[in-house]
Design a protein around this motif. Sequence first.
Motif, PDB file in Angstrom:
ATOM      1  N   LEU A 197      35.930  27.187  30.647  1.00 48.72           N
ATOM      2  CA  LEU A 197      36.254  28.288  31.556  1.00 48.72           C
ATOM      3  C   LEU A 197      35.026  28.830  32.265  1.00 48.72           C
ATOM      4  CD1 LEU A 197      38.840  30.270  29.390  1.00 48.72           C
ATOM      5  CD2 LEU A 197      39.294  28.607  31.197  1.00 48.72           C
ATOM      6  N   GLY A 198      33.860  28.459  31.786  1.00 49.93           N
ATOM      7  CA  GLY A 198      32.631  28.908  32.426  1.00 49.93           C
ATOM      8  C   GLY A 198      32.123  30.206  31.826  1.00 49.93           C
ATOM      9  N   PRO A 199      30.819  30.407  31.828  1.00 46.59           N
ATOM     10  CA  PRO A 199      30.241  31.610  31.209  1.00 46.59           C
ATOM     11  C   PRO A 199      30.621  32.900  31.922  1.00 46.59           C
ATOM     12  CG  PRO A 199      28.569  30.381  32.429  1.00 46.59           C
ATOM     13  CD  PRO A 199      29.787  29.512  32.391  1.00 46.59           C
ATOM     14  N   GLU A 200      31.069  32.775  33.173  1.00 51.43           N
ATOM     15  CA  GLU A 200      31.403  33.974  33.936  1.00 51.43           C
ATOM     16  C   GLU A 200      32.885  34.320  33.853  1.00 51.43           C
ATOM     17  OE1 GLU A 200      32.133  30.531  36.720  1.00 51.43           O
ATOM     18  OE2 GLU A 200      30.864  31.034  35.023  1.00 51.43           O
ATOM     19  N   PHE A 201      33.632  33.658  32.959  1.00 47.96           N
ATOM     20  CA  PHE A 201      35.078  33.871  32.885  1.00 47.96           C
ATOM     21  C   PHE A 201      35.428  35.338  32.673  1.00 47.96           C
ATOM     22  CE2 PHE A 201      38.825  34.386  30.110  1.00 47.96           C
ATOM     23  CZ  PHE A 201      39.807  33.950  30.983  1.00 47.96           C
ATOM     24  N   SER A 202      34.801  35.983  31.688  1.00 41.42           N
ATOM     25  CA  SER A 202      35.126  37.381  31.390  1.00 41.42           C
ATOM     26  C   SER A 202      34.815  38.290  32.569  1.00 41.42           C
ATOM     27  CB  SER A 202      34.362  37.858  30.150  1.00 41.42           C
ATOM     28  OG  SER A 202      34.782  37.150  29.011  1.00 41.42           O
ATOM     29  N   THR A 203      33.722  37.993  33.269  1.00 40.70           N
ATOM     30  CA  THR A 203      33.360  38.798  34.432  1.00 40.70           C
ATOM     31  C   THR A 203      34.404  38.649  35.529  1.00 40.70           C
ATOM     32  OG1 THR A 203      31.012  38.560  33.930  1.00 40.70           O
ATOM     33  CG2 THR A 203      31.594  39.191  36.185  1.00 40.70           C
ATOM     34  N   ARG A 204      34.817  37.415  35.785  1.00 34.75           N
ATOM     35  CA  ARG A 204      35.838  37.168  36.808  1.00 34.75           C
ATOM     36  C   ARG A 204      37.151  37.842  36.429  1.00 34.75           C
ATOM     37  NH1 ARG A 204      35.670  30.775  38.107  1.00 34.75           N
ATOM     38  NH2 ARG A 204      37.279  31.397  39.609  1.00 34.75           N
ATOM     39  N   GLN A 205      37.453  37.844  35.139  1.00 34.50           N
ATOM     40  CA  GLN A 205      38.673  38.478  34.657  1.00 34.50           C
ATOM     41  C   GLN A 205      38.626  39.985  34.906  1.00 34.50           C
ATOM     42  OE1 GLN A 205      39.241  38.816  30.319  1.00 34.50           O
ATOM     43  NE2 GLN A 205      41.096  37.597  30.574  1.00 34.50           N
ATOM     44  N   ARG A 206      37.504  40.606  34.541  1.00 34.76           N
ATOM     45  CA  ARG A 206      37.373  42.061  34.707  1.00 34.76           C
ATOM     46  C   ARG A 206      37.407  42.473  36.173  1.00 34.76           C
ATOM     47  NH1 ARG A 206      33.596  41.392  30.500  1.00 34.76           N
ATOM     48  NH2 ARG A 206      31.880  41.325  32.004  1.00 34.76           N
ATOM     49  N   GLU A 207      36.873  41.620  37.043  1.00 35.02           N
ATOM     50  CA  GLU A 207      36.832  41.958  38.466  1.00 35.02           C
ATOM     51  C   GLU A 207      38.222  42.082  39.071  1.00 35.02           C
ATOM     52  OE1 GLU A 207      34.404  38.876  40.042  1.00 35.02           O
ATOM     53  OE2 GLU A 207      32.514  39.933  39.654  1.00 35.02           O
ATOM     54  N   LYS A 208      39.220  41.494  38.419  1.00 34.63           N
ATOM     55  CA  LYS A 208      40.578  41.545  38.942  1.00 34.63           C
ATOM     56  C   LYS A 208      41.368  42.736  38.405  1.00 34.63           C
ATOM     57  CE  LYS A 208      40.915  36.643  39.904  1.00 34.63           C
ATOM     58  NZ  LYS A 208      40.865  36.914  41.356  1.00 34.63           N
ATOM     59  N   LEU A 209      40.743  43.511  37.556  1.00 41.77           N
ATOM     60  CA  LEU A 209      41.403  44.685  36.996  1.00 41.77           C
ATOM     61  C   LEU A 209      41.035  45.930  37.790  1.00 41.77           C
ATOM     62  CD1 LEU A 209      40.690  43.942  33.241  1.00 41.77           C
ATOM     63  CD2 LEU A 209      42.908  43.777  34.366  1.00 41.77           C
ATOM     64  N   ALA A 210      41.932  46.894  37.786  1.00 42.91           N
ATOM     65  CA  ALA A 210      41.618  48.170  38.430  1.00 42.91           C
ATOM     66  C   ALA A 210      40.449  48.816  37.700  1.00 42.91           C
ATOM     67  CB  ALA A 210      42.839  49.084  38.390  1.00 42.91           C
ATOM     68  N   PRO A 211      39.511  49.414  38.419  1.00 39.62           N
ATOM     69  CA  PRO A 211      38.337  50.019  37.778  1.00 39.62           C
ATOM     70  C   PRO A 211      38.729  51.035  36.708  1.00 39.62           C
ATOM     71  CG  PRO A 211      38.063  49.949  40.162  1.00 39.62           C
ATOM     72  CD  PRO A 211      39.481  49.546  39.879  1.00 39.62           C
ATOM     73  N   GLY A 212      38.168  50.854  35.532  1.00 40.32           N
ATOM     74  CA  GLY A 212      38.380  51.821  34.458  1.00 40.32           C
ATOM     75  C   GLY A 212      39.681  51.678  33.703  1.00 40.32           C
ATOM     76  N   GLU A 213      40.545  50.743  34.126  1.00 41.94           N
ATOM     77  CA  GLU A 213      41.869  50.673  33.506  1.00 41.94           C
ATOM     78  C   GLU A 213      41.800  50.252  32.040  1.00 41.94           C
ATOM     79  OE1 GLU A 213      46.321  48.874  34.438  1.00 41.94           O
ATOM     80  OE2 GLU A 213      44.648  48.461  35.777  1.00 41.94           O
ATOM     81  N   LEU A 214      41.108  49.151  31.756  1.00 40.23           N
ATOM     82  CA  LEU A 214      41.019  48.707  30.371  1.00 40.23           C
ATOM     83  C   LEU A 214      40.227  49.676  29.501  1.00 40.23           C
ATOM     84  CD1 LEU A 214      40.732  44.820  30.130  1.00 40.23           C
ATOM     85  CD2 LEU A 214      42.628  46.311  29.544  1.00 40.23           C
ATOM     86  N   PRO A 215      39.098  50.221  29.981  1.00 41.69           N
ATOM     87  CA  PRO A 215      38.400  51.223  29.156  1.00 41.69           C
ATOM     88  C   PRO A 215      39.287  52.403  28.787  1.00 41.69           C
ATOM     89  CG  PRO A 215      36.951  50.457  30.891  1.00 41.69           C
ATOM     90  CD  PRO A 215      38.299  49.854  31.165  1.00 41.69           C
TER      91      PRO A 215
ATOM     92  N   PHE B 174      47.644  40.757  32.273  1.00 46.97           N
ATOM     93  CA  PHE B 174      48.446  39.565  32.550  1.00 46.97           C
ATOM     94  C   PHE B 174      48.321  39.165  34.018  1.00 46.97           C
ATOM     95  CE2 PHE B 174      52.370  38.220  34.635  1.00 46.97           C
ATOM     96  CZ  PHE B 174      52.386  36.903  34.205  1.00 46.97           C
ATOM     97  N   LYS B 175      48.434  40.130  34.921  1.00 49.00           N
ATOM     98  CA  LYS B 175      48.332  39.826  36.349  1.00 49.00           C
ATOM     99  C   LYS B 175      46.953  39.261  36.685  1.00 49.00           C
ATOM    100  CE  LYS B 175      51.730  43.276  37.847  1.00 49.00           C
ATOM    101  NZ  LYS B 175      51.937  44.570  38.552  1.00 49.00           N
ATOM    102  N   ALA B 176      45.921  39.824  36.054  1.00 48.34           N
ATOM    103  CA  ALA B 176      44.562  39.326  36.289  1.00 48.34           C
ATOM    104  C   ALA B 176      44.427  37.891  35.807  1.00 48.34           C
ATOM    105  CB  ALA B 176      43.547  40.227  35.592  1.00 48.34           C
ATOM    106  N   ASP B 177      44.949  37.617  34.607  1.00 49.20           N
ATOM    107  CA  ASP B 177      44.840  36.267  34.056  1.00 49.20           C
ATOM    108  C   ASP B 177      45.659  35.268  34.864  1.00 49.20           C
ATOM    109  OD1 ASP B 177      43.098  37.032  32.112  1.00 49.20           O
ATOM    110  OD2 ASP B 177      44.528  36.967  30.455  1.00 49.20           O
TER     111      ASP B 177
END
Length: 401
Positions: A368-386, A253-256
Amino acid sequence: MGCRKTTNADVFIASDDEWVVIESDGAESGSGMARNEPSLLPATDVAASRSFELIETDEAATMAYGFRVTVTSDDEYTAGARREAAAAAAWDKLGSAALRRSRAVEDVVLAWGIPPHARPTAWPVFSSAEALQLVYTEVYAKLASADGDAWVGATAGSADVARIDGDRAQIELDLRRTFPTNEFFASQAGLDSLRTILVAFARWSPIGYCQSLNYVAGLLRVVLGSDELAFWSLVHFVEDELLGYYTEGMSLFKADSALIGELLAELEPEASAVIDALGFDLSIVTAPWLLCLYVNTLPLAHVLHVWDMVMYSGASFLIRVALALLSAHAPLITAASDDFEAVYLALTQLPLLPPPHALVAAAATIDLGPEFSTRQREKLAPGELPQLCKAIAAHRAHFAL
């Protein structure tokens, strides 16, 4: 390429009387499906749609899913009835193909929404709710039973009893706050139904119950008419579409929310500059928008059409709707200049809210652009979603045995 509004909006805009076909240049549509040629959807039987009896008062209420929906004029009532009839006609003409993703189905969902009689079947099919129900046969009945805690402990190897008890206490507090004027939830049967769904979810998911899920589950229940389908649809939203929204850190949510701010700067730079200059935290408004999936923010007709699109095309449509709302109110934001309260009132009261079909159409034209998912993931702490995905998969594996 960043966020933009598509200039060749290859969508089908539904007026009150007819389909308006907009030629396609082969670009992608709002939900990412390719369009290579224009098509014509079924024409509305206008004479039939105008046969609805008019209301005679200046302000009256009709019932929709147990909610009282206020209409302020005969014209508003008639337009709503005509659109609902047109949606049903367009959907029914699709026949059995209506439950398979295709350009024709997308056009109907985008322009008209899914008609009320079709939602209990279509929503679980387009989401993963029906698939989850088939994979985990009889699991819901056990989760919903009086011995659910013990069954989870025996099946999953352990049960977080303290967390489940805490969730149960919060659920009890939230029950009577959930749509208290709704016909179904004003009854004891309705409260019992919602309690069962939410407690079953607390037992099922390692994420557990979070406030705001009562509204999501409540609307799912009255639309789908089934405790079990509402439960699996809730699982789909929390664990598949919006994983990271309802966790303790609310990471996704914070990333979005942060990403919406960045995308707004690309769409509406003047309004974005005002927001930045005021130090206005967009999460003040995006929290109720996104966490409740626009329930309690938008009128019911808007929420249902937005949910139709989310079920069909995925949760990224929630981001598009947020940007469409911000874009619609950009003139008020820009005019507010240094008035923090004026911006807050504009984005909480939404005085320039378009009609449901216009809001959805506007959201669909936002690329939203083809890079939307990448931009979204970049705002997350590394490894958090996995890590979350791994925990969910491990937990589900216990119930699949």
